[in-house]
Every structure is written in structure tokens, then in C-alpha cells.
Design an enzyme around this catalytic site. Structure first.
Site, short mmCIF file in Angstrom:
data_model
loop_
_atom_site.label_atom_id
_atom_site.label_comp_id
_atom_site.label_asym_id
_atom_site.label_seq_id
_atom_site.Cartn_x
_atom_site.Cartn_y
_atom_site.Cartn_z
N CYS A 5 0.83 -1.20 0.00
CA CYS A 5 0.00 0.00 0.00
C CYS A 5 0.88 1.26 0.00
O CYS A 5 1.57 1.54 -0.97
CB CYS A 5 -0.96 -0.04 1.17
SG CYS A 5 -2.39 1.07 0.97
N HIS B 155 -3.72 -5.65 1.12
CA HIS B 155 -3.52 -6.00 2.53
C HIS B 155 -4.12 -7.38 2.80
O HIS B 155 -4.99 -7.85 2.08
CB HIS B 155 -4.23 -4.99 3.44
CG HIS B 155 -3.64 -3.63 3.44
ND1 HIS B 155 -2.46 -3.33 4.07
CD2 HIS B 155 -4.09 -2.47 2.89
CE1 HIS B 155 -2.20 -2.03 3.93
NE2 HIS B 155 -3.17 -1.49 3.21
#
Length: 481
Positions: A331, A428
Site C-alpha cells: 500500500c 492488505h
């Protein structure tokens, strides 16, 4: 009749989240339909919900303990700090604004209605709602306009159990002192107290326990010994990630950024016996025997990129790669690995642009629309399927995207460098999936020996049994109104 009970604490990090999770599992074991609720949370460790929003990761764990899917009603107000003085305000799963602390205080009256709206929906759908407070009701300077502790308890008519943390020391003063500074009306909402995190023989605290009961007039619900297996549950704070000390194994080092986010990505790796996980603290140099560096998610990508450079970690990572090491950016960490990060609208701080680390040939542009979604992916290198989630602003593109990390619904996701030792992905939660984690570790010559979700479920059962053995859980649940 639907009932509710609120666990408040004498301070932050006294174990409220774990207590609620354990009570949720204990109530479920008794055949009750139970749901967790936290009016206001402050955390950059968020979970994506099935209804396309985000809540605090602790409430996602409590939902799991309750046998439920996470829902935005379980944490209607989530504050995600971006700077020392400002935070993104998430209301019922969606970003409302970014506000400084003083400005946020002005928002609270209108937020209380949204909080009560979510609470009433949960209460109507379940036998029992277990509510977690935030911080402490002893912060009486914040009582006016409060929506997290006694302000909510008053508005919703919910009884309160006060938890103190004996491991910090001074638990008698914690509990008695909280009563001393509270308004009489608020003290009257407290149905009793419990003492958390006792190390050793709890009977040694019998005299202190009686003193608290005598001084406050509150009923005691027990002394809960330290629950050592808490480390097997997803961490709420990056400082809580505790890998077992090992002298050997694949050495994975995660940079502990100042605004680190969604760091529970690391929990499954921390439990692998063939892995040494190090959370690298600010000011520490990257160990020379590091095999893989993880640059994690961040709530302030450009700010944490500057923080990373200030620690000298950019130089350490370059040396690590020269030695043949590997780097994974997740991310915000993925964005940092690229050539440039542009934020023309100032979505994560002052508007502007910064050069990235230049380890991946991709550039990122921040965009106002936040990407919140659960995904089914296939790892490009191994063909292993896994599920994950995206929670980010910004989009990244460039030549290295021709070598994707994964495929999501047939589309390329992430990027891999030409030499294959630097990887970036927006996904994630990938390491929660045993098959993917085993395949990823095998690429570094390490074997997987754990089943993560089974470990978490077993630990929640063990937590409930631990609480049932040492607290009067039946009386606690009966205190709900």
C-alpha cells in the site's frame, strides 16, 4: 429484550479491546446473538467491511469473536491520525473530513446522532451489544460533548464496567481516582469494576481488591491474570507485535513508520516458527542479516517517506539490495518504492510532490476517491489464490506494472522490478491465507507451519475460557441492561 454493557478503562491500552473480544466469545458460547460496538476509535489499523466501509481492526476481531462479519455500524466513528494534530474522520465507514483536534470537538454533537443510529441498529438485531469505551472517563476535561465514554453511556442508557490495569502499577489509584474525579451522575452509571493483567497468584491482591470495593462501593467482578496468548491475536498497536525471539530463520524486517497503518498484515508472519520478524524502531539501522524488508502501509505516505529518509533507512535499503536482499512494499509502502508521489490537492498533508525511493518504475498520484474493497487475487509468481483488501487513496502506474504482483479479476495488480527483488502491492491481508503464505515463504527457502485463522479462533476460545475461569462472567453479562 435486547441488552447492552459497556467496558470502559482507567486509561488507554488497559486491555478493553481484548476484554470485549473475550466477552463476545463467552456470550456466543452461551448461545447469545452478540455484537461488538465502539462509538469512537482512533487507529490507523483499519479493516474493510462487507458493506464497503472501514472500521477499527479491533472491532473486526471482536466481530470474529461474535461469529459475525465486520460491519460499519460496529465502529461508527473512526479517527485516523495523519499528523500530530489532525486526523481523518471516518463516519459509518466513509470519510467525512480531515480535522484538527479543536475542530473535531465542534463536530461531536452531530456525530452523536450517527453513533446512536448505528448502536440502535445493532441492538435491534442482537440479544446483546458489548460496547468498548475509548481512553478513559477520568479525562473529565473532555466530558462535555463526549461520545466515546460517559457521554455515550448517558445518551444510550448503558451500564458500565470499569477495567483497571494492574500491570502498569497503581491500579488502586487508577480505579478509586477515576471515581473521585467523575461527576456523581457518571459514577452512578458504573455497575462494577475488574482488575486486568495480573501476573502471579491473584489471591495476593485480595486485600487491594477489597480496598477498591470498600472505597468505591462498586461491585468487583474479579481479577484477570495475564493472558500470554494475546500475542496470537491481531495486534491493535504496532508496538504490540511481538514475534518470538529466534536465533535463526528467514529474517523479515518491517520498518516501523511514524504513521504505520494496517500493520496486522504482519501478524501471520510473526507466528511462523521459521521466520524471525523484527519491527525496526526509529533510529535503528537495518540488520546486516536481513533477508526481506517490508515497507508497510502508512496513513501519510509522503510524511512517512520523509521519516524513512530521516532514519537513514533509504541508504540501508539500497545496501540491502546490493547484497542481494528483497523488498516488499504494501500500500503506502508500495507508493514509496516508486519514482514519484504527487498530491496536488493536499489529501494527506500539504499539497506537493516528492521523489520516491526509485526502486520501482511506477509513479503515484493521490486522488480524492478512496479505494475500499475486498478482493480475490491470484499471485502471479506462484499461481496461489488468496483474498485481501484494498484501503487507499492514489493510483500507481508505470513500466514495472507490466510485471504484476497479482491478478485481480484478470487485471494486473502491483509491480515487480526487472531483477525481481523489489515488489509492490496495494493488497492488505495476503499473509492471512495459509496457501499463499506458504508459497511466498517457500520462495525464500522457508517453510510454513501454522494455520493462521485456526490459531486465532482457538485463541479466542482460550481467551473466553480464561475469563470464565477468573471473572464472574455470568454476573457481568447479567449486568447488561
Amino acid at each position: 429484550m435486547p441488552r447492552a454493557l459497556m467496558i470502559q478503562g482507567t486509561g488507554s491500552n488497559v486491555g478493553k479491546s481484548l476484554l470485549v473480544a473475550g466477552l463476545c466469545r463467552a456470550a456466543r458460547r452461551r448461545g447469545l446473538s452478540v455484537a461488538p460496538f465502539k462509538p469512537q476509535n482512533m487507529s490507523n489499523n483499519a479493516a474493510v467491511t462487507a458493506d464497503g466501509g472501514e472500521i477499527g481492526r479491533a472491532q473486526a476481531l471482536q466481530a470474529m469473536a461474535s461469529g459475525l462479519d465486520p460491519h460499519t455500524d460496529m465502529n461508527p466513528v473512526l479517527l485516523k491520525p495523519e499528523t500530530d494534530t489532525g486526523a481523518q474522520v471516518i463516519v459509518q465507514g466513509r470519510r467525512l473530513t480531515t480535522a484538527r483536534a479543536r475542530d473535531y470537538a465542534k463536530l461531536k454533537p452531530q456525530l452523536l446522532e450517527r453513533v446512536l443510529e448505528s448502536y440502535r441498529r445493532l441492538r435491534a438485531a442482537h440479544d446483546l451489544v458489548l460496547v468498548e469505551g475509548a481512553g478513559s472517563p477520568a479525562e473529565v476535561n473532555l466530558r462535555a460533548g463526549d461520545i466515546a465514554n460517559m457521554g455515550f453511556a448517558e445518551a444510550a442508557g448503558v451500564p458500565v464496567i470499569l477495567a483497571g490495569d494492574i500491570d502498569r502499577g497503581g491500579v488502586i489509584a487508577q480505579i478509586v481516582g477515576t471515581q473521585a474525579v467523575m461527576a456523581q451522575e457518571d459514577a452512578g452509571r458504573i455497575a462494577g469494576f475488574l482488575v486486568n493483567r495480573f501476573r502471579g497468584d491473584p489471591s495476593l491482591f485480595d486485600e487491594g481488591y477489597k480496598l477498591i470495593a470498600d472505597r468505591t462501593g462498586w461491585r468487583g467482578f474479579g481479577v484477570l491474570p495475564w493472558f500470554a496468548d494475546a500475542a496470537r491475536l491481531p495486534a491493535e498497536d504496532a508496538l504490540d507485535i511481538r514475534a518470538e525471539a529466534r536465533a535463526e530463520g528467514l529474517h523479515i524486517v518491517c520498518l516501523r513508520l511514524s504513521r504505520i497503518a494496517n500493520f496486522d498484515d504482519l501478524d501471520p508472519l510473526a507466528q511462523e516458527p521459521g521466520v524471525r520478524l523484527t519491527m525496526l524502531a526509529p533510529g535503528e539501522a537495518l540488520p546486516g542479516d536481513t533477508d526481506v524488508v517490508i515497507v508497510p502501509g502508512s496513513k501519510s505516505t509522503r510524511g512517512d517517506l520523509a521519516f524513512l529518509r530521516a532514519q537513514g533507512w533509504d541508504v540501508d535499503i539500497a545496501a540491502h539490495l546490493r547484497r542481494g536482499g528483497h523488498v516488499l512494499g504494501i500500500c503506502g509502502g508500495y507508493q514509496m518504492l516508486g519514482t514519484r508521489i504527487d498530491d496536488p490537492e493536499g489529501l494527506e498533508g500539504p499539497a506537493g510532490s516528492d521523489p520516491g525511493l526509485g526502486l520501482l518504475d511506477v509513479a503515484t498520484r493521490m486522488q480524492a476517491d478512496k479505494h475500499l474493497t475486498e478482493v480475490a487475487a491470484v499471485h502471479a509468481a506462484t499461481g496461489q489464490p488468496f483474498r485481501g483488501y484494498e484501503i487507499h487513496i492514489g493510483a500507481s502506474d508505470g513500466p514495472d506494472r507490466a510485471r504484476p504482483f497479482a491478478h485481480v479479476e484478470g487485471a494486473a495488480e502491483g509491480a515487480v522490478s526487472a531483477h525481481g527483488r523489489v515488489t509492490g502491492s496495494y493488497l492488505h491481508g495476503m499473509f492471512r491465507h495459509d496457501g499463499f503464505r506458504a508459497a511466498w515463504l517457500s520462495g525464500f527457502g522457508a517453510a510454513s507451519a501454522t494455520s493462521y485463522d485456526s490459531t486465532v479462533e482457538d485463541t479466542l476460545d482460550a481467551l473466553a475460557k480464561h475469563m470464565e475461569a477468573h471473572l464472574d462472567v455470568d454476573a457481568l453479562l447479567a449486568a447488561a441492561r
